[in-house]
Design an enzyme around this catalytic site. Structure first.
Site, PDB file in Angstrom:
ATOM      1  N   LYS A  78      46.604 -38.227  68.411  1.00  8.70           N
ATOM      2  CA  LYS A  78      47.484 -37.783  67.571  1.00  8.70           C
ATOM      3  C   LYS A  78      47.249 -38.028  65.904  1.00  8.70           C
ATOM      4  CE  LYS A  78      52.701 -38.707  66.714  1.00  8.70           C
ATOM      5  NZ  LYS A  78      53.709 -39.580  67.060  1.00  8.70           N
ATOM      6  N   SER A 158      58.240 -36.910  68.351  1.00  8.49           N
ATOM      7  CA  SER A 158      57.168 -36.218  67.488  1.00  8.49           C
ATOM      8  C   SER A 158      55.842 -35.959  68.097  1.00  8.49           C
ATOM      9  CB  SER A 158      57.134 -37.259  66.339  1.00  8.49           C
ATOM     10  OG  SER A 158      56.367 -38.434  66.601  1.00  8.49           O
ATOM     11  N   SER A 182      59.303 -41.099  70.211  1.00  3.63           N
ATOM     12  CA  SER A 182      58.385 -40.010  70.275  1.00  3.63           C
ATOM     13  C   SER A 182      57.230 -39.765  71.229  1.00  3.63           C
ATOM     14  CB  SER A 182      57.815 -40.112  68.705  1.00  3.63           C
ATOM     15  OG  SER A 182      58.625 -39.588  67.649  1.00  3.63           O
TER      16      SER A 182
END
Lengths: 488, 95
Positions: A78, A158, A182
């Site tokens: 990420k 997210s 998330s």
């Protein structure tokens, strides 16, 4: 040969050891898949050359017989984890051109275990969002589509790039971070496994900070076993993070076979609000039946402060974000917009560099921390947070694990819910309470909606008891027989 | 709770985020909406409840207060928009 992108981490580990294919072949197959799936917009930066170089090194170590726990396994990171020499953006304009000169502890541990980073994955800007539509680099698409509807769906957020790339078989696993859901919510939307470990299990050092008392890294994979393998490699004490736990990291994978016989599973009545989709309610009931069939005992429990969790989160998280994001000042890294004075330069840089949702949260956070409002908002929220934590402590006197839905709906269309911040915040209604309490949680794909979209169930356990978490998840996974490929 | 334009201007200044006069109304509406929604916490009885100030139940790790890192000027300045001669360049502050 079966497609090299079809294997799980556990399978690939075995086949690499048996020399059925090389790490370089495995990496190349995934890089090719990434190239074909560019339309998903799951990656902000692809690091193909670096990946091939590291895969070759993996092959050398494998040949010499001293490969690590994830030797040669292609992973996505990420883009909230700082990676040495590789652009790190947090999906924000304000970090334009930022190439960290250091590596985050978690991504370093994954490197040390032999994994191969294929690139940096898209996310909501500074991890603030539940649909991956706030990224400066554009929205990520969910590889799943509803039956008979040609509408592009959000992957959740997210960690949307992480979820989308794992589901689409572009990577074998990905790192995510979870502040209020998330990891778990996008895992549910994309039909994969996502684990948020206990706060303190994974070091936060080198992870771009959002809300420091909530942020926690975790694995996103296609199977529960893969998540167990990956989490073990990510976890462990780090002197560079003062909240990192000085505890032994268990062999999570070894726990998987232990089953749930004799475990008491809490079913919180507050997680069945009036608006819960009947499909999700039915799936939740099915989940209870699966665990019962495997020898667990369901117990109705109450978590009375559940309804207060979301508003509490939307004080605590923006407050912490407003101080964490003060460092983006146009001086030390990233974007600078010139101004008439130093203050003017700060204000212009931050107005241009942050997107609308990030600006909104910084301003809310600034307000709730400002003189005259601190007690009424921030201190109040910290007290309610203590009550929410107490709810879980009380519940875990009676039960060993808690089962709930992960999100109130399946994935929705890109563009939906984007005008109303609160409608968007409600995506995290079932995930936020565990974040506030710091307890571990996971989402397991458990079924499909009537129009063919993934639905997830969430499992929560006591602090530091990820082993029970994995045991329950494994039983759910075995019972659900969820397809490993999106039915596009 | 409804924020007026002056309050939004003050929050924007504290946040060091420029908000154009034309946008104050819209931002005030959005922030008020969120604040009205979180007002519901007032209903929760928190008498004698100690605030939870962090995410962990463990004692935070300490280390001896000694220098254990440093001499990294080049790395620290590498990403600065205006870094030179060992300094971060900023607009003139003192006249």
């Amino acid at each position: 040969m079966t497609q090299l992108t079809s294997f799980t981490i556990a399978e690939a580990r075995e086949k690499l050891a048996k020399k059925e294919f090389t790490a370089l072949e495995l990496t190349d197959a995934h890089l090719a898949a990434m190239e074909r799936a560019k339309d998903l917009n799951a990656f902000i930066t692809m690091t193909g050359d670096l990946a091939r170089e590291r895969a070759r090194e993996s092959d050398k170590r494998l040949a010499a017989g001293h490969g690590g726990a994830l030797e040669g396994i292609p992973l996505g990171i990420k883009d909230l984890f700082c990676t040495e020499g590789v652009l790190t953006t947090a999906a924000s304009h304000i970090l334009d051109g930022f190439k960290p000169r250091y590596e985050s502890t978690v991504s370093q541990k994954l490197r040390d275990a032999g994994s191969v980073m294929l690139g940096k994955l898209n996310l909501d800007e500074f991890a603030m969002g539940s649909a991956n539509i706030t990224s400066y680099y554009g929205p990520v698409k969910n590889p799943w589509k509803a039956k008979g509807r040609n509408v592009e769906l959000v992957p959740g957020g997210s960690s949307g790039g992480s979820a989308s790339s794992v589901a689409a078989h572009l990577v074998m696993g990905a790192t995510g971070t979870d502040t209020g859901g998330s990891i778990r919510q996008p895992a549910a939307f994309c039909g994969i496994v996502g684990v948020k470990p206990t706060y303190g299990r994974c070091s936060r050092w080198g992870v771009v900070a959002f809300a420091s008392s909530l942020d926690q890294a975790g694995p996103m994979t296609r199977t529960v076993r893969d998540a167990a393998i990956m989490l073990r490699a990510m976890s462990g004490y780090d002197p560079k993070d003062s909240t990192s736990a000085q505890l032994e990291v268990p062999d999570f994978e070894a726990a998987l076979a232990k089953g749930v016989k004799g475990l008491r599973i809490g079913i919180p009545k507050e997680y069945r609000p009036a608006g819960l989709s009947p499909e999700l309610a039915a799936l939740w009931d099915k989940g209870v039946e699966w665990l019962k069939a495997a020898g667990a005992t369901p117990v109705e429990i109450s978590l009375p402060h559940t309804k207060s969790a979301l508003p509490t989160y939307y004080i605590v998280a923006p407050a912490e974000a407003s101080s964490n994001l003060a460092r983006y000042d146009g001086v030390r890294f990233g974007l600078r917009v010139e101004g008439k004075s130093l203050d003017d330069m700060y204000a212009k840089t931050r107005a241009a560099g942050f997107g609308a949702e990030v600006r909104r949260r910084i301003m809310i956070g600034t307000y709730v921390l400002s003189a005259g409002y601190y007690d009424a908002y921030y201190l109040k929220a910290q007290k309610v947070r203590a009550l929410i934590n107490q709810d879980f402590t009380d519940a875990f006197e009676k039960v060993d694990a808690i089962l709930t839905p992960t999100a109130p709906t399946p994935a929705f269309g890109i563009g939906e819910k984007s005008d109303d911040p609160i409608a968007m915040y409600l995506n995290d209604v079932f995930t936020v309470p565990a974040s506030l309490a710091g307890i571990p949680g996971a989402s397991v794909p458990a079924g499909l909606s009537a129009d063919g979209l993934p639905l997830g169930l969430q499992v929560l356990t006591r602090r530091w008891d990820e082993e029970t978490l994995f045991r329950v998840c494994q039983v759910l996974e075995d019972a659900a027989q969820f397809p490993l490929l999106p039915a596009v | 709770m409804s924020l007026d334009k002056a309050t939004v201007r003050r929050i924007a200044t504290l946040s060091r985020i420029e908000v154009a006069d034309a946008d104050l109304e819209v931002v005030a509406g959005q922030l008020s909406g969120i604040l009205n929604w979180i007002e519901q916490l007032k209903e929760v009885d928190t008498t004698n409840v100690a605030p939870m100030t962090g995410g962990t139940d463990l004692k935070l790790q300490w280390r001896p207060d000694v220098v254990n890192d440093g001499d990294k000027m080049e790395q620290v300045l590498a990403n600065a928009p205006d870094g030179h001669d060992g300094f971060f360049g900023v607009p003139k502050v003192v006249e």
